[in-house]
Design an enzyme around this catalytic site. Sequence first.
Site, PDB file in Angstrom:
ATOM      1  CG  HIS A  78      -1.975   1.048   1.188  1.00  0.00           C
ATOM      2  ND1 HIS A  78      -2.807   1.227   0.096  1.00  0.00           N
ATOM      3  CD2 HIS A  78      -2.345   2.004   2.091  1.00  0.00           C
ATOM      4  CE1 HIS A  78      -3.635   2.221   0.332  1.00  0.00           C
ATOM      5  NE2 HIS A  78      -3.373   2.721   1.529  1.00  0.00           N
ATOM      6  CG  HIS A  90      -4.012   6.296   2.287  1.00  0.00           C
ATOM      7  ND1 HIS A  90      -4.581   5.079   2.598  1.00  0.00           N
ATOM      8  CD2 HIS A  90      -4.418   7.143   3.269  1.00  0.00           C
ATOM      9  CE1 HIS A  90      -5.282   5.179   3.711  1.00  0.00           C
ATOM     10  NE2 HIS A  90      -5.203   6.424   4.140  1.00  0.00           N
ATOM     11  CB  CYS A 179      -2.971   2.820  -3.381  1.00  0.00           C
ATOM     12  SG  CYS A 179      -2.103   1.229  -3.281  1.00  0.00           S
TER      13      CYS A 179
END
Length: 248
Positions: A78, A90, A179
Amino acid sequence: MLDTLTFLMGKLLLLLAHVKLSSLLMAPLRKGQVPDPDPVPAQRSHHHHQQVTQPEAPAPVRFSRGDLLEVPRTLFTHFGIYLGDGRVAHLIPDILPALTADRRRIREMVTNTRLLLGVLSKRASVRVDSVEDFAYGAGILTNAMDRAVRRGPLPEEEVARRAERLVGSVPYSLLWNNCEHFVTYCRYGTAESLQTDQFCERLKTLIQDQRMVVMTALLGLVSMWYLGVTLNTTIPALLIPFTLWMAS
């Protein structure tokens, strides 16, 4: 006889001298004073006590505005952009913004159910969370992607401003807008995903492997034998191996 007496007197004098010397070496104790059984080790203990210090706490990790942060997850990595003051922007799949306008509920930490439904419905949001909530207990790598991307990073302030402009609801795609696309657009000016590239390369290798054609054909025959020869079993049993064969 004289020699014997001389020998005994010498021994007696030697014994008396030893006792007197021992009494002189031992300092007299005051009334109520307890003798120190070993004064030297006490000095050593005191010296050792002075040397022992409390371990210093590790210095907190310092991030700069515009840094690209990444944390490992179970199946993927991530990514986020550090905005300063302990805040990270994010992109994360989330179904809740499509169901409610209650900002208080939306700002709560995204649960696994919200995330999974966001993936299936292809809805996400760029949100700002604390570093702790973003990391979720995992270690954080800083700007590690700089070594893998061909283009150099943009100025840090420009990176942060790009991330701030995108805060809010955005479309989501597991392969084409995740992401990693978000952070690479902010930091390098072009949206790309190394994880997607690796997945597609592996999928390409899998499709090109002609053993997959044989395996899917066998699975089709097994399903036809177990479920019976029907339109629902025959078409996939023929179409999937044929597609893989043509693509290999």
